[in-house]
Enzyme design. Structure first.
Site, PDB file in Angstrom:
ATOM      1  N   GLY A 274      -9.662   6.293  -9.839  1.00  0.00           N
ATOM      2  CA  GLY A 274      -9.060   5.131  -9.181  1.00  0.00           C
ATOM      3  C   GLY A 274     -10.015   3.983  -9.415  1.00  0.00           C
ATOM      4  O   GLY A 274     -11.093   3.964  -8.833  1.00  0.00           O
ATOM      5  N   HIS A 275      -9.669   3.091 -10.330  1.00  0.00           N
ATOM      6  CA  HIS A 275     -10.567   1.998 -10.706  1.00  0.00           C
ATOM      7  C   HIS A 275      -9.972   0.682 -10.209  1.00  0.00           C
ATOM      8  O   HIS A 275      -8.879   0.295 -10.625  1.00  0.00           O
ATOM      9  CB  HIS A 275     -10.766   1.977 -12.225  1.00  0.00           C
ATOM     10  CG  HIS A 275     -11.436   3.217 -12.750  1.00  0.00           C
ATOM     11  ND1 HIS A 275     -11.606   3.497 -14.083  1.00  0.00           N
ATOM     12  CD2 HIS A 275     -12.001   4.268 -12.094  1.00  0.00           C
ATOM     13  CE1 HIS A 275     -12.240   4.660 -14.215  1.00  0.00           C
ATOM     14  NE2 HIS A 275     -12.482   5.148 -13.024  1.00  0.00           N
TER      15      HIS A 275
ATOM     16  N   LYS B 257     -16.989   0.911 -11.481  1.00  0.00           N
ATOM     17  CA  LYS B 257     -16.860   0.857 -12.952  1.00  0.00           C
ATOM     18  C   LYS B 257     -15.716  -0.061 -13.362  1.00  0.00           C
ATOM     19  O   LYS B 257     -15.835  -0.855 -14.291  1.00  0.00           O
ATOM     20  CB  LYS B 257     -16.592   2.273 -13.512  1.00  0.00           C
ATOM     21  CG  LYS B 257     -17.674   3.283 -13.182  1.00  0.00           C
ATOM     22  CD  LYS B 257     -17.290   4.683 -13.642  1.00  0.00           C
ATOM     23  CE  LYS B 257     -16.162   5.312 -12.873  1.00  0.00           C
ATOM     24  NZ  LYS B 257     -16.455   5.631 -11.465  1.00  0.00           N
TER      25      LYS B 257
ATOM     26  N   ASP C 158     -16.725   6.174  -8.198  1.00  0.00           N
ATOM     27  CA  ASP C 158     -16.405   5.012  -7.348  1.00  0.00           C
ATOM     28  C   ASP C 158     -17.547   4.013  -7.248  1.00  0.00           C
ATOM     29  O   ASP C 158     -17.709   3.340  -6.235  1.00  0.00           O
ATOM     30  CB  ASP C 158     -15.998   5.461  -5.923  1.00  0.00           C
ATOM     31  CG  ASP C 158     -14.817   6.399  -5.952  1.00  0.00           C
ATOM     32  OD1 ASP C 158     -13.972   6.263  -6.851  1.00  0.00           O
ATOM     33  OD2 ASP C 158     -14.740   7.279  -5.073  1.00  0.00           O
TER      34      ASP C 158
HETATM   35  P1  GDP Z   1     -14.607   2.892  -9.706  1.00  0.00           P
HETATM   36  O1  GDP Z   1     -13.826   4.147  -9.535  1.00  0.00           O
HETATM   37  O2  GDP Z   1     -15.997   3.145 -10.157  1.00  0.00           O
HETATM   38  O3  GDP Z   1     -13.919   1.870 -10.556  1.00  0.00           O
HETATM   39  O4  GDP Z   1     -14.743   2.262  -8.245  1.00  0.00           O
HETATM   40  P2  GDP Z   1     -13.578   2.157  -7.141  1.00  0.00           P
HETATM   41  O5  GDP Z   1     -12.641   1.083  -7.526  1.00  0.00           O
HETATM   42  O6  GDP Z   1     -13.009   3.488  -6.829  1.00  0.00           O
HETATM   43  O7  GDP Z   1     -14.427   1.767  -5.863  1.00  0.00           O
HETATM   44  C1  GDP Z   1     -15.256   0.663  -5.846  1.00  0.00           C
HETATM   45  C2  GDP Z   1     -14.795  -0.248  -4.703  1.00  0.00           C
HETATM   46  O8  GDP Z   1     -15.789  -1.217  -4.447  1.00  0.00           O
HETATM   47  C3  GDP Z   1     -13.537  -1.035  -5.045  1.00  0.00           C
HETATM   48  O9  GDP Z   1     -12.810  -1.258  -3.867  1.00  0.00           O
HETATM   49  C4  GDP Z   1     -14.098  -2.344  -5.572  1.00  0.00           C
HETATM   50  O10 GDP Z   1     -13.192  -3.430  -5.433  1.00  0.00           O
HETATM   51  C5  GDP Z   1     -15.276  -2.523  -4.666  1.00  0.00           C
HETATM   52  N1  GDP Z   1     -16.386  -3.292  -5.227  1.00  0.00           N
HETATM   53  C6  GDP Z   1     -16.894  -3.264  -6.485  1.00  0.00           C
HETATM   54  N2  GDP Z   1     -17.995  -4.038  -6.557  1.00  0.00           N
HETATM   55  C7  GDP Z   1     -18.171  -4.552  -5.326  1.00  0.00           C
HETATM   56  C8  GDP Z   1     -19.161  -5.415  -4.743  1.00  0.00           C
HETATM   57  O11 GDP Z   1     -20.111  -5.842  -5.384  1.00  0.00           O
HETATM   58  N3  GDP Z   1     -19.029  -5.707  -3.417  1.00  0.00           N
HETATM   59  C9  GDP Z   1     -18.007  -5.208  -2.659  1.00  0.00           C
HETATM   60  N4  GDP Z   1     -17.965  -5.553  -1.369  1.00  0.00           N
HETATM   61  N5  GDP Z   1     -17.068  -4.424  -3.168  1.00  0.00           N
HETATM   62  C10 GDP Z   1     -17.155  -4.088  -4.475  1.00  0.00           C
HETATM   63  P1  IMO Z   2     -13.391   7.453 -10.260  1.00  0.00           P
HETATM   64  O1  IMO Z   2     -13.116   7.369 -11.733  1.00  0.00           O
HETATM   65  C1  IMO Z   2     -14.811   9.864  -6.920  1.00  0.00           C
HETATM   66  C2  IMO Z   2     -13.924  14.131  -7.101  1.00  0.00           C
HETATM   67  C3  IMO Z   2     -12.972  14.726  -6.086  1.00  0.00           C
HETATM   68  C4  IMO Z   2     -13.561  16.119  -5.947  1.00  0.00           C
HETATM   69  C5  IMO Z   2     -13.989  16.434  -7.376  1.00  0.00           C
HETATM   70  C6  IMO Z   2     -12.972  17.249  -8.171  1.00  0.00           C
HETATM   71  O2  IMO Z   2     -12.513   6.600  -9.436  1.00  0.00           O
HETATM   72  O3  IMO Z   2     -14.853   7.241  -9.998  1.00  0.00           O
HETATM   73  P2  IMO Z   2     -10.685  16.628  -9.354  1.00  0.00           P
HETATM   74  O4  IMO Z   2      -9.404  16.090  -8.791  1.00  0.00           O
HETATM   75  O5  IMO Z   2     -11.281  15.779 -10.403  1.00  0.00           O
HETATM   76  O6  IMO Z   2     -10.559  18.070  -9.780  1.00  0.00           O
HETATM   77  O7  IMO Z   2     -11.694  16.637  -8.099  1.00  0.00           O
HETATM   78  O8  IMO Z   2     -14.199  15.190  -8.008  1.00  0.00           O
HETATM   79  N1  IMO Z   2     -13.387  13.000  -7.880  1.00  0.00           N
HETATM   80  C7  IMO Z   2     -13.778  11.730  -7.709  1.00  0.00           C
HETATM   81  N2  IMO Z   2     -14.607  11.183  -6.810  1.00  0.00           N
HETATM   82  N3  IMO Z   2     -14.259   9.102  -7.891  1.00  0.00           N
HETATM   83  C8  IMO Z   2     -13.443   9.642  -8.814  1.00  0.00           C
HETATM   84  O9  IMO Z   2     -12.983   8.962  -9.874  1.00  0.00           O
HETATM   85  C9  IMO Z   2     -13.125  11.013  -8.731  1.00  0.00           C
HETATM   86  N4  IMO Z   2     -12.355  11.847  -9.454  1.00  0.00           N
HETATM   87  C10 IMO Z   2     -12.529  13.077  -8.932  1.00  0.00           C
HETATM   88  O10 IMO Z   2     -13.015  14.002  -4.876  1.00  0.00           O
HETATM   89  O11 IMO Z   2     -14.711  16.081  -5.154  1.00  0.00           O
HETATM   90 MG    MG Z   3     -12.752   5.153  -8.052  1.00  0.00          MG
END
Ligand code: GDP
Ligand code: IMO
Ligand code: MG
Length: 430
Positions: free
Chosen positions: A41-42, A17, A14
């Site tokens: 979840g991207h 990416k 999270d």
């Molecule tokens: P990922 O799994 O690495 O793609 O990240 P996620 O989407 O799960 O979580 C990142 C969260 O931070 C998302 O809600 C993005 O929209 C948000 N985000 C990313 N970059 C920034 C930033 O520079 N500032 C803020 N406020 N939010 C950001």
């Molecule tokens: P993205 O790609 C954050 C965590 C789960 C749990 C562990 C194992 O959005 O960064 P799983 O379902 O993979 O067997 O769970 O990994 N986890 C994540 N945490 N971002 C994710 O994906 C994750 N995918 C799995 O919360 O701790």
């Molecule tokens: Mg994510």
């Protein structure tokens, strides 16, 4: 000039990416997902519209870019179709932009049922998985018992293999976990109907990627999860079931390792983690609550609150060496706006000794006490900033200090959720 760039999480997932992959996709011919599944979840935000991608590569919103789901991914047909249909409603014809490796293992509903039953049985010791069935799907893959996407081409033999493995899982569900059996006919019917969507998308991904290489195309490899969720190098057993480090981009796609030429390690300016497991810099106080609130730290897949803490350089040092990180993409700078003081963990105290890099074992990591350095915060807004020069001095100093501590340059700084809330210091493809 880099042509083949890996983007991966340097922390526990999270990191943002998805946002950076979407941003850089305008420079590439192809985007490749190489591990994980719909546990990811991207989030991509364009003109106020938020899209959360789970299985599909985050390049999917761009016209004219090919997206590949490679063999390292465990593919849930159900999740795939839900996602394709969701994008169709936005007017995006995914089928024209997507290919799937015939070597992808399928993640089927019995995997989800086992994941859930196992987590419940673990009680207080649960890993806190996304309950999507990721672990059990990789178990079948490693046991050489899994069904592959390519098996959907020959329906008769698919049904034979499905029947055998279905019976095995149902036995475990009923007799080991004591939960109700799953319905054979319903599950088979669902998989077979999804086969109609999947079959035309199947392709030999390594050969296609090699064609891109020969053509001199730019290609982006999109990691899921993060370095410390890696099954070998993460905080085992509180990890996911795939390799998430840079080497997985090659293994999970079939693209030769020497063809990769740039690894962008993505890190937030603080740290978060969802699920159980050690987190040395976790803040269980008002400051942690403030980061969670301002950073809107809720899981993009499960909606669970994310645990928050200070940036941990000791962990990032390990990430740098595990991934051969070329440069950093740092995100969420704006979340620190208005904080009076900012702390960075520069090392740990472990058994009366000071160490600068995180230890490899869970036992040691749990025993580590962070050593902090304190930096002044800033009152100005950095939200939406597009150049390094316009940042307040304290924010610049914070970024420079990260570079200095890690001996790695910062290429990108994200300053908001939107695609163009970004400071580009060095473009990985230019
Ligand atoms: P990922 O799994 O690495 O793609 O990240 P996620 O989407 O799960 O979580 C990142 C969260 O931070 C998302 O809600 C993005 O929209 C948000 N985000 C990313 N970059 C920034 C930033 O520079 N500032 C803020 N406020 N939010 C950001
Ligand atoms: P993205 O790609 C954050 C965590 C789960 C749990 C562990 C194992 O959005 O960064 P799983 O379902 O993979 O067997 O769970 O990994 N986890 C994540 N945490 N971002 C994710 O994906 C994750 N995918 C799995 O919360 O701790
Ligand atoms: Mg994510």
């Amino acid at each position: 000039m880099a042509k083949n760039v890996v983007i991966l999480g340097a922390q526990w997932g999270d990191e943002g990416k998805g946002k950076l992959v979407d941003l850089l996709t305008d420079h590439v011919k192809a985007v490749v997902r190489f591990q994980g599944g719909h546990n990811a979840g991207h989030t991509v935000v364009v003109n106020g519209k938020k899209t959360i991608l789970h299985l599909l590569p985050s390049g999917i919103l761009h016209d004219g870019v090919v997206n590949y789901i490679a063999s390292g991914v465990v593919l849930s047909p159900e999740a795939l179709i839900t996602e394709i249909n969701g994008l169709k409603e936005q007017g995006i014809d995914v089928a024209k932009r997507l290919y799937i490796s015939d070597a992808c293992n399928l993640l089927l509903p019995y995997h989800g049922a086992i994941d859930k039953a196992r987590e419940l049985a673990l009680g207080d010791n649960a890993i806190g998985t996304t309950r999507r069935g990721i672990g059990p799907a990789y178990v079948d893959k490693a046991a050489r018992a899994g069904l592959r996407a390519g098996d959907l081409i020959q329906i008769e033999s698919f049904i034979d293999k499905f029947t055998a493995i279905f019976e095995y899982h149902n036995f475990i569900l009923q007799n080991y976990y004591g939960v109700p059996a799953l319905d054979f006919k319903q599950m088979l019917d669902e998989v077979l109907s999804s086969a109609e969507v999947i079959r035309p998308l199947l392709i030999d991904v390594p050969v296609k990627l090699n064609e891109h290489y020969k053509n001199g195309d730019n290609v982006l490899f999109e990691g899921a999860q993060g370095t410390f969720l890696d099954i070998d190098h993460g905080t085992y057993p509180f990890v996911t079931s795939s390799n998430t480090v840079a080497g997985a981009a090659s293994v999970g796609s079939g693209f030769g390792p020497l063809y990769l030429d740039y690894v962008l390690g993505v890190t937030k300016v603080y740290a978060t983690r969802v699920g159980s497991g050690p987190f040395p810099t976790e803040l269980k106080d008002d400051v942690g609550a403030r980061l969670a609130e301002r950073g809107n730290e809720f899981g993009a897949t499960t909606g669970r609150p994310r645990r928050c803490g200070w940036l941990d350089i000791a962990l990032l040092r390990r990430s740098v060496l595990l991934n051969s990180i070329t440069a950093l993409g740092i995100t969420k700078l704006d979340v620190l706006d208005g904080m009076e003081k900012i702390k960075i963990c520069v090392g740990y105290k472990l058994n009366e000794k000071n160490i600068t890099i995180s230890p490899s074992t869970l036992r040691d990591l749990k025993a580590c006490e962070p050593i902090y350095e304190e930096l002044p915060g800033w009152t100005e807004s950095t939200f939406g900033a597009k150049s390094f020069d316009e940042l307040p001095k304290a924010a610049k100093d914070y970024i420079k200090r990260i570079e200095e501590l890690l001996q790695i340059r910062v290429a990108l700084v994200a300053t908001g959720q939107e695609r163009d809330d970004i400071i580009i210091i060095e473009h990985p493809f230019d």
